[in-house]
Design an enzyme around this catalytic site. Structure first.
Site, PDB file in Angstrom:
ATOM      1  N   TYR A 183       3.449  -5.780  -3.230  1.00 35.62           N
ATOM      2  CA  TYR A 183       3.510  -4.619  -2.341  1.00 35.62           C
ATOM      3  C   TYR A 183       3.767  -5.080  -0.920  1.00 35.62           C
ATOM      4  O   TYR A 183       3.458  -6.212  -0.541  1.00 35.62           O
ATOM      5  CB  TYR A 183       2.217  -3.802  -2.410  1.00 35.62           C
ATOM      6  N   CYS A 184       4.353  -4.191  -0.132  1.00 35.15           N
ATOM      7  CA  CYS A 184       4.591  -4.443   1.290  1.00 35.15           C
ATOM      8  C   CYS A 184       4.691  -3.084   1.975  1.00 35.15           C
ATOM      9  O   CYS A 184       4.417  -2.051   1.364  1.00 35.15           O
ATOM     10  CB  CYS A 184       5.848  -5.293   1.501  1.00 35.15           C
ATOM     11  N   THR A 185       5.077  -3.054   3.233  1.00 31.25           N
ATOM     12  CA  THR A 185       5.018  -1.811   4.010  1.00 31.25           C
ATOM     13  C   THR A 185       5.838  -0.685   3.385  1.00 31.25           C
ATOM     14  O   THR A 185       5.314   0.371   3.054  1.00 31.25           O
ATOM     15  CB  THR A 185       5.484  -2.059   5.450  1.00 31.25           C
ATOM     16  N   GLY A 211       6.522   1.151  -1.382  1.00 32.75           N
ATOM     17  CA  GLY A 211       5.550   0.376  -0.623  1.00 32.75           C
ATOM     18  C   GLY A 211       4.251   1.115  -0.319  1.00 32.75           C
ATOM     19  O   GLY A 211       3.934   2.158  -0.895  1.00 32.75           O
ATOM     20  N   ILE A 212       3.510   0.541   0.609  1.00 34.22           N
ATOM     21  CA  ILE A 212       2.219   1.092   1.005  1.00 34.22           C
ATOM     22  C   ILE A 212       2.383   2.510   1.568  1.00 34.22           C
ATOM     23  O   ILE A 212       1.521   3.372   1.378  1.00 34.22           O
ATOM     24  CB  ILE A 212       1.557   0.183   2.060  1.00 34.22           C
TER      25      ILE A 212
END
Length: 295
Positions: A183-185, A211-212
């Site tokens: 996961y990432c932004t 993403g988040i």
């Protein structure tokens, strides 16, 4: 500014003439009076821009007039006004600087050989079905310090370019047989990270689609996410609910805070966590690397 908005998006698609796309994006952004960061490469486009809602909508309409970007997934959020000091539109070898441009293959359908995309709901379902799921943070350690998925593995990286060496160190080889959710932004870093993991023998790799940002929109703080989301604009961080629990700790007083400030030393300027009280009182103006906290 009547109603400031920020949009975040990326598209992996082959671009034969990145410089021509850069010039078009520069013209479009200026005409629409939006500012922010736009990166173009032979791999596609990656951008975060902001401005008044009418200007941002005009920019998005113009963006989608170009066929390869027609179906771009645009993530909207509230700005605070003047969220980006200027407009930057650049051509780079990679959309995200992993320093591995030859590692991934891009087609009109996106990145080849990455992890399985899971919606926020599907991520929760996977966690319910499998007790051995591992969340793998695709951001740098500074971002993860104020917010992350519960129990996540956070690689010790100061920048995206550190990931290849970190993975090659063998520190995460024990996870190769477990389901790994990256996961990432907004999702872009995981497009590449999941390929890097699979190329190194990780067998069951997933990536959080959107993403988040998309997970926070779906679940707020009622899901598996804890803390604040670090963002690269004037806001510095956002929360998905008013009662979000701060995971970061003030470098001076150790109180919970998601607030990053820049070190006052002009030769340093690195970001460190410092609560509003300690900042306003002048109790700490320099980072712990420049002025260690007394034992």
């Amino acid at each position: 500014m009547a109603l400031p908005k920020i949009v975040l998006f990326y598209v992996f698609t082959p671009l034969a003439d990145p410089e021509a796309v850069r010039l078009w994006q520069l013209t479009l952004a200026r005409q629409c009076n939006v500012t922010g960061r736009i990166i173009v490469s032979e791999q596609g486009i990656n951008a975060t821009v902001g401005g008044d809602i009418r200007d941002v909508k005009a920019y998005v309409r113009g963006l989608r007039e170009y066929e390869p970007f027609e179906h771009v997934d645009v993530k909207w959020s509230d700005g605070v006004g003047n969220d980006f000091p200027r407009l930057s539109v650049k051509v780079r070898p990679e959309l995200v600087t992993f320093n591995a441009p030859d590692t991934i293959t891009i087609t009109a359908d996106g990145v080849v050989g990455g992890g399985t995309h899971l919606s926020p709901r599907e991520v929760n379902e996977l966690v319910e079905q499998r007790e051995d799921v591992v969340f793998f943070d695709g951001r740098n350690e500074l971002e993860a310090r104020i917010g992350r998925f519960r129990g996540a593995v956070v690689p010790q990286t100061g920048a995206t370019r550190d990931f290849v060496a970190e993975l090659d160190s063998g520190a995460y080889d024990h996870l190769k047989d477990r389901p790994v959710v990256t996961y990432c932004t907004g999702g872009i870093r995981c497009e590449v990270l999941s390929v890097l993991l699979r190329n190194r023998g990780f067998r069951d790799v997933y990536q959080l689609d959107g993403g988040i940002v998309r997970y926070g929109e779906a679940y707020g703080n009622e899901g598996l996410w804890d803390g604040s989301l670090y963002v690269f604009d004037r806001r510095m961080h956002v929360e998905f609910s008013p009662d979000a629990r701060s995971l970061g700790r003030c470098a001076q007083c150790d109180e919970p805070t998601p607030r990053y400030v820049n070190c006052a030393d002009p030769q340093c300027r690195r970001q460190f966590l410092c609560c509003e009280s300690c900042t306003d009182s002048g109790a700490r103006t320099r980072c712990p690397q420049c002025v260690p906290v007394p034992a």
